[in-house]
Design a protein around this motif. Structure first.
Motif, PDB file in Angstrom:
ATOM      1  N   ASN A   1      33.854  36.761  30.444  1.00 17.69           N
ATOM      2  CA  ASN A   1      35.027  36.322  29.681  1.00 17.69           C
ATOM      3  C   ASN A   1      34.624  35.602  28.402  1.00 17.69           C
ATOM      4  O   ASN A   1      35.263  35.776  27.357  1.00 17.69           O
ATOM      5  CB  ASN A   1      35.919  35.442  30.557  1.00 17.69           C
TER       6      ASN A   1
ATOM      7  N   ASP B   1      39.644  34.280  33.552  1.00 18.39           N
ATOM      8  CA  ASP B   1      40.685  35.158  33.004  1.00 18.39           C
ATOM      9  C   ASP B   1      41.841  35.292  33.979  1.00 18.39           C
ATOM     10  O   ASP B   1      41.732  34.960  35.156  1.00 18.39           O
ATOM     11  CB  ASP B   1      40.115  36.554  32.695  1.00 18.39           C
TER      12      ASP B   1
ATOM     13  N   ILE C   1      41.018  33.644  29.562  1.00 14.98           N
ATOM     14  CA  ILE C   1      41.289  34.829  28.747  1.00 14.98           C
ATOM     15  C   ILE C   1      42.460  35.595  29.353  1.00 14.98           C
ATOM     16  O   ILE C   1      42.471  35.909  30.539  1.00 14.98           O
ATOM     17  CB  ILE C   1      40.056  35.758  28.700  1.00 14.98           C
ATOM     18  N   THR C   2      43.457  35.866  28.547  1.00 13.34           N
ATOM     19  CA  THR C   2      44.584  36.679  28.992  1.00 13.34           C
ATOM     20  C   THR C   2      45.193  37.351  27.765  1.00 13.34           C
ATOM     21  O   THR C   2      44.654  37.271  26.665  1.00 13.34           O
ATOM     22  CB  THR C   2      45.617  35.839  29.767  1.00 13.34           C
TER      23      THR C   2
END
Length: 409
Positions: free
Chosen positions: A105, A135, A172-173
């Motif tokens: 990530n 994430d 993280i998205t």
């Protein structure tokens, strides 16, 4: 999706790990493994968030392993990173998974940032902040809502199985932007783990990987500013290399679990007194039938290790291609790693189950915790069905077919 003629990204990764790098970091991993082993079973049974364990990783310098030296990191290679996660998985597969996810990530800085300047800024900040990355990109959960609000966005929705998110600094998205500068694009961004509106549900209650902090994350009107944006998914081959990287991580974690199970089985077998009453030897450790089982399991595990080592080095080659990565490069890497996923899953499950044959009924005592290896591997190996990996490999071998790119392939 919009298109661009600008080169997507440069890559900071070059070359391969030399012996001095491995000699520096693998002993560090062994020391960390010993520290993690002391409380791994208790953390598993408590389904505890491993926040203190991440501090152990930070103290050892493992958080910045892959960050380029010029941005405050150690500038190590993927081969080293995967080997470290394997070593840690021998003692604590939950923490090993979180560390591997951190590397992958964090690497989204390289995979998705559109310029070297933005990469440099993100890497400097993560190094200075000693950030751990996770994430919430589970593709089987509903898509998140990302709606423009002036120059910002508001994030809403629920993502399940967000491993490490509740103890991470950055998550993280992303989602398809509605309105604003990125209207209609798949926007990738990093959310502060404890930002207002981010709720960690702690609803992970499964057979294994119990200390992996893999609960759901609910986003309620979370503010996303331009400073949070990593980049936009332009559907070019290099950014999708991150997914084979995740699969390579899984193969190394499964291998590490098998190695950990064998190590504890060896210890228990050597400690067993006497021998089976029909045996012609005095101790179980001298029984040829016990030797046969260990010989089979150790040999098959060594074969998986050889493949994992080869692919760890190959991933560095792939990562160094950067924007020059072609669809063919990506496909070849995917198939090679799928082969590891198949054998690491099947050998790992067999090892984690059959070690009981040589350690005996007494080894099923809860105090030993020998079941943790099978529980962890059985739970995580269902992440995506291994039969589909077999199908990918078989179809490619026969016809050259390549599975559609997804977050599982």
């Amino acid at each position: 999706m919009s298109t661009t003629t600008t080169p997507f990204v440069r890559t900071p990764w070059r070359g391969h790990a030399d012996q001095s790098e491995l000699d520096r970091w693998l002993p560090v991993a062994e020391t960390v493994r010993e520290r993690l082993a002391a409380g791994a079973l208790e953390r598993d049974r408590a389904s505890a968030r491993p926040a203190a364990e991440l501090d152990v990783l930070r103290e050892a310098g493992l958080d910045g392993l892959l960050v380029p030296i010029e941005f405050g990191g150690h500038g190590a290679h993927w081969e080293t990173a995967f080997a470290i996660t394997r070593i840690l998985a021998r003692a604590d597969a939950s923490v090993a998974q979180i560390l591997g996810y951190h590397y992958l990530n964090q690497a989204c800085i390289t995979f998705y940032c559109p310029s070297g300047e933005q990469q440099a800024d993100w890497y400097r900040r993560t190094s200075e902040g000693r950030w751990f990355w996770s994430d919430s990109f589970n593709p089987v959960s509903p898509d998140l809502s990302v709606v423009a609000e002036g120059e910002n966005y508001r994030l809403n929705g629920l993502k399940r199985f967000a491993t490490g998110a509740s103890v991470a600094d950055k998550i993280i998205t992303g989602g398809i932007a509605q309105g604003g500068w990125h209207d209609g694009q798949l926007l990738i961004f990093a959310v502060d783990g404890q930002r207002e509106g981010v709720e960690h549900l702690d609803d992970w209650d499964h057979l294994g990987q119990r200390a992996s902090a893999s609960g759901s994350v609910r986003y309620s009107n979370v503010l996303i500013t331009p400073d949070d944006v990593i980049g936009v998914d332009l559907e070019e081959p290099f950014s999708t290399v991150v997914t084979p990287g995740v699969q390579l991580l899984f193969g190394n974690v499964y291998l590490g679990i098998a190695e950990g199970a064998l190590a504890q089985a060896k210890e228990l077998t050597l400690a067993r007194k006497n021998a089976w009453f029909l045996s012609t030897v005095d101790r179980y450790s001298d029984d040829p039938f016990v030797h046969r089982v260990f010989g089979e399991l150790v040999s098959r595990t060594a074969a998986v290790e050889a493949l994992a080592d080869k692919l760890g080095r190959r991933f560095d080659t792939a990562a160094a291609l950067g924007a020059d990565t072609t669809a063919a490069d990506r496909a070849e890497l995917e198939i090679a790693i799928a082969q590891l996923k198949v054998v690491s899953t099947e050998v790992g499950l067999d090892v984690a189950s059959r070690v009981f044959e040589v350690t005996g009924a007494s080894s099923t005592s809860s105090a030993n915790g020998l079941d943790i290896y099978w529980r962890n591997l059985r739970t995580h190996s269902l992440h995506d069905p291994v039969d589909y990996k077999k199908s990918e490999v078989g179809a490619n071998y026969l016809t050259g077919a390549v599975a559609p790119i997804s977050l599982y392939t």
